[in-house]
Design an enzyme around this catalytic site. Sequence first.
Site, PDB file in Angstrom:
ATOM      1  N   GLY A  83       5.913   7.859   6.801  1.00  0.00           N
ATOM      2  CA  GLY A  83       6.246   7.280   8.095  1.00  0.00           C
ATOM      3  C   GLY A  83       7.693   7.525   8.464  1.00  0.00           C
ATOM      4  O   GLY A  83       8.466   8.131   7.710  1.00  0.00           O
ATOM      5  N   GLU A 109      -1.003   5.439  -0.365  1.00  0.00           N
ATOM      6  CA  GLU A 109       0.093   4.476  -0.469  1.00  0.00           C
ATOM      7  C   GLU A 109      -0.289   3.336  -1.406  1.00  0.00           C
ATOM      8  O   GLU A 109       0.518   2.903  -2.239  1.00  0.00           O
ATOM      9  CB  GLU A 109       0.448   3.927   0.918  1.00  0.00           C
ATOM     10  CG  GLU A 109       1.126   4.947   1.822  1.00  0.00           C
ATOM     11  CD  GLU A 109       1.298   4.492   3.254  1.00  0.00           C
ATOM     12  OE1 GLU A 109       2.080   5.131   3.969  1.00  0.00           O
ATOM     13  OE2 GLU A 109       0.640   3.515   3.656  1.00  0.00           O
TER      14      GLU A 109
END
Length: 224
Positions: free
Chosen positions: A33, A107
């Site tokens: 991100g 993640e």
Amino acid sequence: MTQDELKQATARAAIDYISPRLEADSIVGVGTGSTANFFIDYLAEIKGQFDGTVASSEASAQRLKAHGIPVYELNSVDGMQFYVDGADETNPALELIKGGGAALTREKIVAACAEEFVCIADDSKWVETLGDFPLPVEVIPMARSLVARELVKLGGDPVYRQGVITDNGNAILDVYNLKIEQPKDLEDAINNITGVVTNGIFAKRPADVLLLGTSSGVKTITAG
């Protein structure tokens, strides 16, 4: 400060947080991100202090490699000292919603392997109750409609994220209109739906420390 400046400040704070504790054989898990990208750029400045990284997405792996930072497959490392990543929402218990970038499964796997999960976020991500941000759920493509029907039964409004395929080859459903007052219970309930790979609630494995960017500086918050 702009939101990007807050993200940069938290990313820099993460470097300051981990750098004194890194050793020559340390492995650093790196998230995905915009905030994680700032962290990667700053991590390049200290790449001689540790062994290498494990990335939670192909995009992060490419960015790390472009900086000359070694990237290892998770199966090839014995342990991981830190995992550093952003979040879409965090509550005071440091339970998170993640997955806006569609990397939630990797993640969650990398976070599970880390000795310490360091979350970096700006104060727009701070909430008392999770759920304003739509909850991402990664699903096996053939089970998309089945899973959507089950998510409706749990009180959500699932929307197929058009044109997105995860690094694992799966689809994403974004679940709106959830007020997540019991994050661990809902994380389990959604993960138990047949066809779900995982969902973006990080409550069973929350962050250990949150570096929260605010207009008055970066605050260090620990769970509890």
